[in-house]
Motif scaffolding. Structure first.
Motif, PDB file in Angstrom:
ATOM      1  N   HIS A  21       0.826  -1.207   0.000  1.00  0.00           N
ATOM      2  CA  HIS A  21       0.000   0.000   0.000  1.00  0.00           C
ATOM      3  C   HIS A  21       0.864   1.263   0.000  1.00  0.00           C
ATOM      4  O   HIS A  21       0.458   2.304  -0.523  1.00  0.00           O
ATOM      5  CB  HIS A  21      -0.965  -0.006   1.206  1.00  0.00           C
ATOM      6  CG  HIS A  21      -0.334   0.366   2.513  1.00  0.00           C
ATOM      7  ND1 HIS A  21       0.256  -0.559   3.339  1.00  0.00           N
ATOM      8  CD2 HIS A  21      -0.185   1.576   3.137  1.00  0.00           C
ATOM      9  CE1 HIS A  21       0.722   0.029   4.409  1.00  0.00           C
ATOM     10  NE2 HIS A  21       0.467   1.331   4.325  1.00  0.00           N
ATOM     11  N   GLU A  22       2.083   1.166   0.555  1.00  0.00           N
ATOM     12  CA  GLU A  22       2.981   2.318   0.541  1.00  0.00           C
ATOM     13  C   GLU A  22       3.534   2.574  -0.861  1.00  0.00           C
ATOM     14  O   GLU A  22       3.689   3.722  -1.284  1.00  0.00           O
ATOM     15  CB  GLU A  22       4.132   2.093   1.529  1.00  0.00           C
ATOM     16  CG  GLU A  22       3.692   2.121   2.986  1.00  0.00           C
ATOM     17  CD  GLU A  22       4.826   1.833   3.930  1.00  0.00           C
ATOM     18  OE1 GLU A  22       4.984   2.573   4.933  1.00  0.00           O
ATOM     19  OE2 GLU A  22       5.582   0.864   3.694  1.00  0.00           O
ATOM     20  N   ILE A  23       3.835   1.501  -1.586  1.00  0.00           N
ATOM     21  CA  ILE A  23       4.285   1.658  -2.980  1.00  0.00           C
ATOM     22  C   ILE A  23       3.180   2.305  -3.805  1.00  0.00           C
ATOM     23  O   ILE A  23       3.418   3.229  -4.588  1.00  0.00           O
ATOM     24  CB  ILE A  23       4.671   0.292  -3.578  1.00  0.00           C
ATOM     25  CG1 ILE A  23       5.868  -0.304  -2.837  1.00  0.00           C
ATOM     26  CG2 ILE A  23       4.981   0.422  -5.074  1.00  0.00           C
ATOM     27  CD1 ILE A  23       6.206  -1.725  -3.241  1.00  0.00           C
ATOM     28  N   LEU A  24       1.973   1.823  -3.624  1.00  0.00           N
ATOM     29  CA  LEU A  24       0.834   2.379  -4.360  1.00  0.00           C
ATOM     30  C   LEU A  24       0.593   3.834  -3.959  1.00  0.00           C
ATOM     31  O   LEU A  24       0.331   4.696  -4.816  1.00  0.00           O
ATOM     32  CB  LEU A  24      -0.415   1.538  -4.091  1.00  0.00           C
ATOM     33  CG  LEU A  24      -1.675   1.926  -4.860  1.00  0.00           C
ATOM     34  CD1 LEU A  24      -1.423   1.968  -6.363  1.00  0.00           C
ATOM     35  CD2 LEU A  24      -2.810   0.951  -4.528  1.00  0.00           C
ATOM     36  N   GLU A  25       0.713   4.113  -2.686  1.00  0.00           N
ATOM     37  CA  GLU A  25       0.547   5.488  -2.205  1.00  0.00           C
ATOM     38  C   GLU A  25       1.585   6.406  -2.848  1.00  0.00           C
ATOM     39  O   GLU A  25       1.276   7.527  -3.280  1.00  0.00           O
ATOM     40  CB  GLU A  25       0.691   5.527  -0.681  1.00  0.00           C
ATOM     41  CG  GLU A  25       0.463   6.905  -0.082  1.00  0.00           C
ATOM     42  CD  GLU A  25       0.665   6.914   1.431  1.00  0.00           C
ATOM     43  OE1 GLU A  25       0.562   8.009   2.011  1.00  0.00           O
ATOM     44  OE2 GLU A  25       0.953   5.844   2.011  1.00  0.00           O
TER      45      GLU A  25
END
Length: 219
Positions: free
Chosen positions: A20-24
């Motif tokens: 989710h951090e990569i996507l964020e």
């Protein structure tokens, strides 16, 4: 400061980022002035994982609140870009033997019978062709700017190993002084950048000849 902290975390160690951090982090660049953390969680929870999010059709992505068409297009673009990169990586030609070298250069010169009579192969640590540069041997002898162009290619590509192919218009058995002079000048020109010449293959229309395998010249 949250965005800056996440960017620093990526710069220090991308493997430490959760999906989710990569996507964020990706969403920062298509949604510049909104909190993308909750949206990243929603996308992961809805579609299961990062790969599924990136590969979703645009019409499905835009159904989620906060995802506009431009963001959906951006996520699809990242997915297609990654696929294209993976294809280019797996398509690299392996050069692990003299026969591989001969086949590569014979195939190249049979399809590229232009004025360029020399091809340089940048070989990576896995003995694959990382990149190539074509040139005219005559220009290398007569034009100092050509030497600079070749040096710039090696430096930018971080090249450590090179295989040279030279196309000639005479029988292979008659290796002329021009080929040998080319190798000597090449070695002296680029020895300072730590470049290793793995081999030089001499080609004509019907055959190919390895200088190294015949011990004609010391590499």
């Amino acid at each position: 400061g949250h965005r800056e902290r996440l960017r620093k975390k990526f710069a220090q160690d991308m493997d430490s980022l959760l999906e989710h951090e990569i996507l964020e982090l990706l969403l920062f660049y298509s949604i510049p002035r909104k909190n993308t953390n909750n949206l990243a969680h929603i996308l992961i929870n809805t579609f299961g994982n990062l790969d599924n999010v990136l590969s979703q059709p645009i019409d499905k992505l835009v159904k989620l609140e906060g995802i506009g068409e431009s963001t959906a297009l951006f996520l699809n673009f990242i997915h297609d870009l990654c696929n294209e990169y993976n294809l280019s990586e797996t398509a690299k030609t392996s050069i692990s033997s003299v026969e591989d070298e001969k086949k590569y250069f014979m195939n190249y010169f049979s399809k590229n019978s232009d004025e360029n009579d020399c091809l340089l192969l940048n070989i990576n640590s896995r003995l694959e062709v990382e990149s190539t540069l074509c040139l005219k041997t005559q220009d290398f002898f007569n034009n100092t700017s050509e030497t600079k162009r070749i040096a710039d290619f090696f430096i930018k590509a971080d090249c450590k190993r090179v295989i040279i192919g030279i196309n000639i218009n005479e029988p292979i058995s008659n290796i002329n002084k021009k080929c040998l002079n080319f190798i000597h000048k090449f070695k002296s020109s680029f020895s300072s950048i730590g470049l290793a010449i793995m081999d030089c293959i001499i080609c004509n229309k019907n055959n190919a000849f390895s200088l190294k395998s015949k011990n004609i010249i010391m590499f």
